[in-house]
Design a protein around this motif. Structure first.
Motif, PDB file in Angstrom:
ATOM      1  N   ALA A   1       0.832  -1.206   0.000  1.00  0.00           N
ATOM      2  CA  ALA A   1       0.000   0.000   0.000  1.00  0.00           C
ATOM      3  C   ALA A   1       0.864   1.253   0.000  1.00  0.00           C
ATOM      4  O   ALA A   1       0.584   2.220  -0.720  1.00  0.00           O
ATOM      5  CB  ALA A   1      -0.927  -0.005   1.215  1.00  0.00           C
ATOM      6  N   GLY A   2       1.928   1.236   0.783  1.00  0.00           N
ATOM      7  CA  GLY A   2       2.817   2.391   0.838  1.00  0.00           C
ATOM      8  C   GLY A   2       3.596   2.589  -0.455  1.00  0.00           C
ATOM      9  O   GLY A   2       3.745   3.716  -0.931  1.00  0.00           O
ATOM     10  N   ILE A   3       4.085   1.489  -1.019  1.00  0.00           N
ATOM     11  CA  ILE A   3       4.869   1.575  -2.254  1.00  0.00           C
ATOM     12  C   ILE A   3       4.020   2.070  -3.412  1.00  0.00           C
ATOM     13  O   ILE A   3       4.500   2.787  -4.295  1.00  0.00           O
ATOM     14  CB  ILE A   3       5.481   0.197  -2.578  1.00  0.00           C
ATOM     15  CG1 ILE A   3       6.533  -0.185  -1.536  1.00  0.00           C
ATOM     16  CG2 ILE A   3       6.108   0.182  -3.967  1.00  0.00           C
ATOM     17  CD1 ILE A   3       7.034  -1.594  -1.675  1.00  0.00           C
ATOM     18  N   TRP A   4       2.745   1.707  -3.426  1.00  0.00           N
ATOM     19  CA  TRP A   4       1.869   2.093  -4.538  1.00  0.00           C
ATOM     20  C   TRP A   4       1.423   3.546  -4.471  1.00  0.00           C
ATOM     21  O   TRP A   4       0.890   4.072  -5.454  1.00  0.00           O
ATOM     22  CB  TRP A   4       0.645   1.187  -4.564  1.00  0.00           C
ATOM     23  CG  TRP A   4       0.930  -0.165  -5.142  1.00  0.00           C
ATOM     24  CD1 TRP A   4       1.970  -0.517  -5.931  1.00  0.00           C
ATOM     25  CD2 TRP A   4       0.145  -1.358  -4.964  1.00  0.00           C
ATOM     26  NE1 TRP A   4       1.897  -1.855  -6.272  1.00  0.00           N
ATOM     27  CE2 TRP A   4       0.785  -2.389  -5.681  1.00  0.00           C
ATOM     28  CE3 TRP A   4      -1.022  -1.636  -4.262  1.00  0.00           C
ATOM     29  CZ2 TRP A   4       0.282  -3.681  -5.738  1.00  0.00           C
ATOM     30  CZ3 TRP A   4      -1.522  -2.930  -4.303  1.00  0.00           C
ATOM     31  CH2 TRP A   4      -0.880  -3.944  -5.037  1.00  0.00           C
ATOM     32  N   LEU A   5       1.625   4.211  -3.353  1.00  0.00           N
ATOM     33  CA  LEU A   5       1.211   5.604  -3.253  1.00  0.00           C
ATOM     34  C   LEU A   5       2.084   6.473  -4.152  1.00  0.00           C
ATOM     35  O   LEU A   5       3.316   6.337  -4.146  1.00  0.00           O
ATOM     36  CB  LEU A   5       1.323   6.085  -1.806  1.00  0.00           C
ATOM     37  CG  LEU A   5       0.303   5.531  -0.808  1.00  0.00           C
ATOM     38  CD1 LEU A   5       0.646   5.997   0.604  1.00  0.00           C
ATOM     39  CD2 LEU A   5      -1.111   5.957  -1.184  1.00  0.00           C
ATOM     40  N   PRO A   6       1.488   7.390  -4.912  1.00  0.00           N
ATOM     41  CA  PRO A   6       2.305   8.259  -5.767  1.00  0.00           C
ATOM     42  C   PRO A   6       3.246   9.136  -4.955  1.00  0.00           C
ATOM     43  O   PRO A   6       4.294   9.562  -5.462  1.00  0.00           O
ATOM     44  CB  PRO A   6       1.261   9.094  -6.521  1.00  0.00           C
ATOM     45  CG  PRO A   6       0.006   8.987  -5.717  1.00  0.00           C
ATOM     46  CD  PRO A   6       0.048   7.655  -5.046  1.00  0.00           C
ATOM     47  N   GLU A   7       2.906   9.400  -3.695  1.00  0.00           N
ATOM     48  CA  GLU A   7       3.796  10.188  -2.847  1.00  0.00           C
ATOM     49  C   GLU A   7       5.087   9.437  -2.532  1.00  0.00           C
ATOM     50  O   GLU A   7       6.081  10.054  -2.130  1.00  0.00           O
ATOM     51  CB  GLU A   7       3.095  10.538  -1.525  1.00  0.00           C
ATOM     52  CG  GLU A   7       1.906  11.473  -1.673  1.00  0.00           C
ATOM     53  CD  GLU A   7       0.618  10.760  -2.037  1.00  0.00           C
ATOM     54  OE1 GLU A   7      -0.420  11.428  -2.144  1.00  0.00           O
ATOM     55  OE2 GLU A   7       0.663   9.517  -2.208  1.00  0.00           O
ATOM     56  N   PHE A   8       5.078   8.120  -2.708  1.00  0.00           N
ATOM     57  CA  PHE A   8       6.268   7.313  -2.415  1.00  0.00           C
ATOM     58  C   PHE A   8       7.263   7.352  -3.573  1.00  0.00           C
ATOM     59  O   PHE A   8       8.403   7.755  -3.404  1.00  0.00           O
ATOM     60  CB  PHE A   8       5.861   5.863  -2.128  1.00  0.00           C
ATOM     61  CG  PHE A   8       7.042   4.951  -1.903  1.00  0.00           C
ATOM     62  CD1 PHE A   8       7.652   4.883  -0.660  1.00  0.00           C
ATOM     63  CD2 PHE A   8       7.544   4.171  -2.932  1.00  0.00           C
ATOM     64  CE1 PHE A   8       8.745   4.052  -0.453  1.00  0.00           C
ATOM     65  CE2 PHE A   8       8.632   3.341  -2.733  1.00  0.00           C
ATOM     66  CZ  PHE A   8       9.234   3.276  -1.487  1.00  0.00           C
ATOM     67  N   GLY A   9       6.819   6.914  -4.740  1.00  0.00           N
ATOM     68  CA  GLY A   9       7.758   6.815  -5.856  1.00  0.00           C
ATOM     69  C   GLY A   9       7.300   7.515  -7.118  1.00  0.00           C
ATOM     70  O   GLY A   9       7.867   7.265  -8.194  1.00  0.00           O
TER      71      GLY A   9
ATOM     72  N   GLY B   1      -5.798  10.111 -10.405  1.00  0.00           N
ATOM     73  CA  GLY B   1      -5.737  10.129  -8.958  1.00  0.00           C
ATOM     74  C   GLY B   1      -6.363   8.898  -8.329  1.00  0.00           C
ATOM     75  O   GLY B   1      -7.297   8.320  -8.893  1.00  0.00           O
ATOM     76  N   TYR B   2      -5.855   8.497  -7.186  1.00  0.00           N
ATOM     77  CA  TYR B   2      -6.383   7.327  -6.476  1.00  0.00           C
ATOM     78  C   TYR B   2      -5.915   7.367  -5.034  1.00  0.00           C
ATOM     79  O   TYR B   2      -4.996   8.102  -4.674  1.00  0.00           O
ATOM     80  CB  TYR B   2      -5.918   6.026  -7.142  1.00  0.00           C
ATOM     81  CG  TYR B   2      -4.411   5.842  -7.172  1.00  0.00           C
ATOM     82  CD1 TYR B   2      -3.750   5.134  -6.179  1.00  0.00           C
ATOM     83  CD2 TYR B   2      -3.644   6.388  -8.211  1.00  0.00           C
ATOM     84  CE1 TYR B   2      -2.375   4.966  -6.198  1.00  0.00           C
ATOM     85  CE2 TYR B   2      -2.272   6.221  -8.247  1.00  0.00           C
ATOM     86  CZ  TYR B   2      -1.640   5.518  -7.237  1.00  0.00           C
ATOM     87  OH  TYR B   2      -0.279   5.365  -7.260  1.00  0.00           O
ATOM     88  N   ARG B   3      -6.575   6.556  -4.211  1.00  0.00           N
ATOM     89  CA  ARG B   3      -6.146   6.397  -2.825  1.00  0.00           C
ATOM     90  C   ARG B   3      -6.196   4.925  -2.457  1.00  0.00           C
ATOM     91  O   ARG B   3      -6.923   4.140  -3.084  1.00  0.00           O
ATOM     92  CB  ARG B   3      -6.987   7.237  -1.879  1.00  0.00           C
ATOM     93  CG  ARG B   3      -8.435   6.842  -1.768  1.00  0.00           C
ATOM     94  CD  ARG B   3      -9.230   7.884  -1.003  1.00  0.00           C
ATOM     95  NE  ARG B   3     -10.625   7.465  -0.783  1.00  0.00           N
ATOM     96  CZ  ARG B   3     -11.042   6.855   0.309  1.00  0.00           C
ATOM     97  NH1 ARG B   3     -10.184   6.589   1.286  1.00  0.00           N
ATOM     98  NH2 ARG B   3     -12.314   6.517   0.447  1.00  0.00           N
TER      99      ARG B   3
END
Length: 236
Positions: free
Chosen positions: A84-92, A120-122
């Motif tokens: 979930a964290g890796i898939w966030l756009p804020e991550f990579g 956009g997505y969450r």
């Protein structure tokens, strides 16, 4: 008391001759040194190149997988949270979106996920679509037009009608928000429900590598973590 008879020299010679004659019949003799079929200079050169490669990998952080020492192991909740964290756009950034799009394309190939995610997505973990704590989906991706639930398994098995229950809950949630509902299984085994698609952890590994371009030295820190996570889950 018996006296030991000394063996005379002619007898020693005959014994030695007898043992030499028997040598070909005796197994398990001393092994011979292997025949050298290479040049020592070539071997030295090969070790020199290996030393250089290892030194470079060490300098670039390529010898130890960070996820292997982060305590995730084979824990389903922790690995799902890491995804979930890796898939966030804020991550990579774009690499994270490509990673998620690759996974969704593998599981649900009838949608244009790259375009959908660009709007956009969450992502939520342990999500209860209709508030029932007994039906908590491991991962839920909500985009502009879609609601995607992912049930994550590594060593555990599915519960009774688990996928069917999650699909029903996701459908009811999607109907409220006017979105299209999907559920798929991420596990080392295939989905027992023909209506629910599934992918394996090896697909996660392939998708992670495909989302990052270039060699190790050209990757960002986030891109290195994405590929490393794919390596971490490859054997699940």
């Amino acid at each position: 008391m018996k006296k030991h008879r000394q063996i005379k020299l002619p007898e020693v010679a005959r014994l030695q001759e007898a043992f030499l004659a028997l040598r070909p019949l005796v197994r398990g003799g001393l092994p011979r040194a292997p025949k050298q079929t290479y040049h020592l200079k070539n071997l030295e050169s090969a070790f020199g190149e290996l030393r250089t490669g290892l030194s470079q990998a060490r300098d670039e952080g390529g010898l130890v997988n960070p996820w292997s020492i982060a305590g995730l192991k084979r824990d389903e909740v922790r690995n799902a949270a890491a995804l979930a964290g890796i898939w966030l756009p804020e991550f990579g950034g774009a690499a994270s979106r490509r990673f998620l799009a690759n996974v969704l394309n593998a599981a649900l190939p009838n949608e244009e996920w790259s375009e959908e995610l660009a709007e956009g997505y969450r992502i939520e973990t342990e999500f209860s679509p209709i508030g029932d704590i007994s039906d908590r989906v491991d991962l839920v991706i909500e985009s502009q037009n879609h609601l995607v639930g992912i049930e994550v398994k590594i060593d555990a098995t599915l519960g009774h009608q688990q996928l069917e229950r999650y699909s029903a809950s996701m459908d009811r949630r999607a109907s409220i928000t006017g979105k299209q509902s999907h559920v798929f299984l991420l596990a080392p085994f295939a989905s027992p429900n023909s209506q629910t698609p599934s992918i394996t952890w090896r697909e996660i590994s392939r998708s992670a590598r495909a989302s990052v371009e270039g060699r190790l030295r050209h990757r960002s820190f986030a891109e290195h973590l994405i590929v490393s996570f794919g390596d971490h889950v490859h054997a699940f």
